[in-house]
Design a protein around this motif. Sequence first.
Motif, PDB file in Angstrom:
ATOM      1  N   LYS A  83       0.831  -1.293  -0.125  1.00 15.38           N
ATOM      2  CA  LYS A  83      -0.019  -0.154  -0.131  1.00 15.38           C
ATOM      3  C   LYS A  83       0.825   1.174   0.087  1.00 15.38           C
ATOM      4  N   LEU A  84       1.560   1.529  -0.960  1.00 13.00           N
ATOM      5  CA  LEU A  84       2.436   2.576  -1.258  1.00 13.00           C
ATOM      6  C   LEU A  84       2.231   3.187  -2.656  1.00 13.00           C
ATOM      7  N   SER A  85       2.400   4.318  -2.923  1.00 11.35           N
ATOM      8  CA  SER A  85       2.266   4.934  -4.133  1.00 11.35           C
ATOM      9  C   SER A  85       3.610   4.825  -4.943  1.00 11.35           C
ATOM     10  N   GLY A  86       3.444   4.819  -6.269  1.00  7.20           N
ATOM     11  CA  GLY A  86       4.552   4.823  -7.049  1.00  7.20           C
ATOM     12  C   GLY A  86       5.779   5.787  -6.649  1.00  7.20           C
ATOM     13  N   ARG A  87       5.349   7.100  -6.355  1.00  7.97           N
ATOM     14  CA  ARG A  87       6.392   8.059  -5.983  1.00  7.97           C
ATOM     15  C   ARG A  87       7.026   7.683  -4.761  1.00  7.97           C
TER      16      ARG A  87
END
Length: 237
Positions: A83-87
């Motif tokens: 649950k992390l964004s690409g950035r």
Amino acid sequence: MRIMIALEHVVDTPMLGGAPYPVALDITMTLPIGRYAVVSPDPIARKPAIDLLAGLRPPTSGHVVRGGSCSWPIGRAGFVRGKLSGRQIVALISRLYHLDYRFCIYLVESMLTLPEYLDEFVEHWPATARQEFGYILPLLPTFDIYVVDGTFPYRKDRFTLLWRALFEQRIDGRMLLLSTVRKSEVDEFCDTALILNQGLIEIESQLDEVLRKFPLRPDINDTGRGQPEPLVDDQFA
């Protein structure tokens, strides 16, 4: 010639299918810089051998010493998840490897077919976007040893052209361990075989002869038949 990996009395018998599997049985050897195709009469041996050589797990006994930094396995499913964004993932890698985040995110944005997904959690990305992202991340740092466990991007598109150009730049003058089922990739990138055979590990410079003895599954571009394996949506979930 610079030694990149040294095995010192290595015994490695990881559990596979509920039983110990002999990857290495009292092996002492050195691997100098080179471009190695990892081959075996038993394909099940390749993944645990890659884990051993890349330092993802220790041997049962003995020591594996690397003479430089080593990438995680490029092309292996499951390295882009959570649950992390690409950035956020790019920022994490930038911190871990002391990289310039602004340059890294610029490179990723420039290469991705759909860079607009970078602000979203990767678990919500389409499979093709996650796959591209998974290929780019291990090329952000500069490693001394590059490990590939899987196939290269195969589509004839902009991303594949950019990725292959960056990959060739990264491996120039460095060590490559390539485990793939595509003979065309071995022909293009490797000049030496690293043979795994019932606990023995051997180096063989006659790569063509080794591939005749232990043939790989042919690339569809070599046969002119078939289609690439479809991407399943949870491949990098």
